[in-house]
Design a protein around this motif. Structure first.
Motif, PDB file in Angstrom:
ATOM      1  N   LEU B  50       0.823  -1.214   0.000  1.00  0.00           N
ATOM      2  CA  LEU B  50       0.000   0.000   0.000  1.00  0.00           C
ATOM      3  C   LEU B  50       0.855   1.261   0.000  1.00  0.00           C
ATOM      4  N   VAL B  51       1.924   1.248   0.807  1.00  0.00           N
ATOM      5  CA  VAL B  51       2.755   2.452   0.929  1.00  0.00           C
ATOM      6  C   VAL B  51       3.886   2.476  -0.101  1.00  0.00           C
ATOM      7  N   GLY B  52       3.855   1.531  -1.045  1.00  0.00           N
ATOM      8  CA  GLY B  52       4.838   1.554  -2.122  1.00  0.00           C
ATOM      9  C   GLY B  52       6.022   0.633  -1.941  1.00  0.00           C
ATOM     10  N   GLY B  53       5.967  -0.217  -0.896  1.00  0.00           N
ATOM     11  CA  GLY B  53       7.062  -1.166  -0.680  1.00  0.00           C
ATOM     12  C   GLY B  53       6.902  -2.406  -1.543  1.00  0.00           C
ATOM     13  N   ALA B 273      -4.861   0.015  -2.615  1.00  0.00           N
ATOM     14  CA  ALA B 273      -5.704  -0.188  -1.423  1.00  0.00           C
ATOM     15  C   ALA B 273      -6.637  -1.376  -1.592  1.00  0.00           C
ATOM     16  N   LYS B 274      -6.816  -1.810  -2.854  1.00  0.00           N
ATOM     17  CA  LYS B 274      -7.789  -2.889  -3.113  1.00  0.00           C
ATOM     18  C   LYS B 274      -7.567  -4.154  -2.289  1.00  0.00           C
ATOM     19  N   PRO B 275      -6.320  -4.672  -2.209  1.00  0.00           N
ATOM     20  CA  PRO B 275      -6.135  -5.907  -1.428  1.00  0.00           C
ATOM     21  C   PRO B 275      -6.562  -5.760   0.031  1.00  0.00           C
ATOM     22  N   LEU B 276      -6.308  -4.574   0.614  1.00  0.00           N
ATOM     23  CA  LEU B 276      -6.692  -4.380   2.010  1.00  0.00           C
ATOM     24  C   LEU B 276      -8.209  -4.318   2.161  1.00  0.00           C
TER      25      LEU B 276
END
Lengths: 288, 288
Positions: B50-53, B273-276
């Motif tokens: 989500l945060v780009g990692g 964000a979709k997976p979360l």
């Protein structure tokens, strides 16, 4: 040593305040503030100073190793493990607080050890090394390996199990955390790779020394003198050094280990090595 | 989610090889490879992305949180705790391996979690933050606080204990590790302070969501459907959401939490964000 033990006790008292959940914190404090020689934290502080670090920076780590040690004692004493009623001259934690609170407070001490360790004022690089060392020392390559072998060796005849198995148990059960305590102190103090390895070898001798003396005391002293149940190794049919080597040769082994430990500290500033040598002598000559 | 769960299972299988001490590793593998939804590791991986990692860098952390979770299940099931015989559709660890091996393997999983976490390929700064977050989540400010309150609330009348106490138990017992899983993922992924806090708030909603649904299922499904002893909260006289709020209002609460969770992810790339969001929906709609 007394000064160091006092500062550790003060730091432990502060690290585990009497807050909610009250019964858990009460049990944690009961178990860890019950006395004890603070050998692991002192080893940690002295190793930090040996390599030129400041004692202050190793205090959280010193508390952490004592928390882990206390957790392992709570666990060892449980009914399904050694089922012991007496520790450091007082009833064991599960005897006072019940089994479920004892198990939870053991887990809480383990968690707090890692949390507290990360409070130390050192570089993240050293901190990560310290965390890794601590975690390794208590898992299946360390403490747990020793406990597992210890349980499975109970009731075996000394003829079936040799010095090698005996050393395996002790190197893992007692030795691994003593080794980690010293190594973490040296890492936090900024020791070089070579210095850290010397400290590791010193700590290995001290770990073995500690156990041989423990075994000798278990067979020759009373519960009152020891502050814990005496002769329980014999009752449980556990392997001990006097059983395998005989009492006299066990005492000779103590002398040799003491000498070996000193050898590993050669090359360090002799003033800074003094506290560690005093610690090894204390462990060799203690009577409880 | 299935892909992520598969890669977690593969990594866990590799992280706990069948080596000496054999019975301990067998018990660890039995407990952790028995199935389970892998909600915490998936949360960790998804928060990292989500945060780009990169997912890869969070895999050791994802394994670590599942190890901690498994340790807490082994502990919860012990005779002196919930005394449960069935978990994930199979006999509990102490039923198969005995109590002492179960306790040792729980401790070993905890130690391995921290050791394994430090294997992750991230900066020492992020690693120290991750270690601290994990340690906090399982100590007396997290998991243990919830377990302690849970034990002491057993047998109380629902009139004596309100929604506040119920939330305390769940926020700590289930919520804290779910929260840590997500936060650690976001920290390892390199999220900013603000991003990490958003992820934390999202995870708190998910934690509560998880527990409300668990409570509803415990009262409405069979042991066979759940793969664990059903109705045990009722038998133990434990507080549950349906007991305090009623079944219908509990279901309304689920809807509201699902909505709140989504809200906290506003501002992030909607694809990432979709997976979360899918995970939150899965938790809300699951039937075991």
């Amino acid at each position: 040593m007394k000064t160091k033990a006092k500062s550790i006790n003060k730091a432990l008292d502060k690290a585990i305040p009497l807050v909610e959940p009250l019964n858990i914190h009460k049990a944690m404090r009961y178990a860890i503030l019950a006395g004890g020689k603070r050998v692991r934290p002192i080893l940690c502080l002295a190793a930090c100073e040996l390599v030129g670090g400041e004692e202050r920076s190793a205090v959280p780590a010193a508390c952490a190793v004592e928390m882990i040690h206390t957790m392992s004692l709570i666990k060892d004493d449980l009914p399904c493990m050694d089922n012991d009623d007496l520790r450091r001259g007082k009833p064991t934690t599960h005897k006072v607080f019940g089994e479920s609170v004892a198990i939870l407070s053991g887990g809480a001490l383990l968690a707090l050890a890692f949390e507290h360790l990360t409070e130390a004022d050192v570089s993240p690089e050293r901190m990560v090394r310290a965390v890794k060392e601590l975690a390794k020392s208590i898992g299946t390559k360390g403490l747990v390996a020793g406990q597992a072998m210890d349980l499975s060796s109970e009731g075996l005849d000394q003829n079936d199990v040799g010095l090698e198995e005996l050393e395996f148990i002790h190197v893992h059960k007692t030795g691994s955390l003593l080794e980690a305590s010293a190594v973490i102190g040296a890492v936090i103090g900024g020791g070089s790779e070579e210095e850290v390895e010397k400290v590791r070898r010193f700590a290995r001798c001290v770990g073995l020394l500690f156990q041989v003396v423990d075994d000798i005391l278990d067979g020759t002293k009373s519960s009152e003198e020891l502050g814990k149940t005496a002769g329980k190794d014999q009752v449980a049919g556990k392997l001990t050094y006097p059983k395998v080597l005989g009492l006299e040769e066990s005492k000779e082994f103590v002398k040799r280990l003491k000498k070996d430990a000193r050898e590993h500290l050669k090359g360090f500033d002799s003033d800074k090595a003094k506290p560690l040598i005093a610690l090894a002598d204390f462990i060799a000559n203690r009577d409880n």
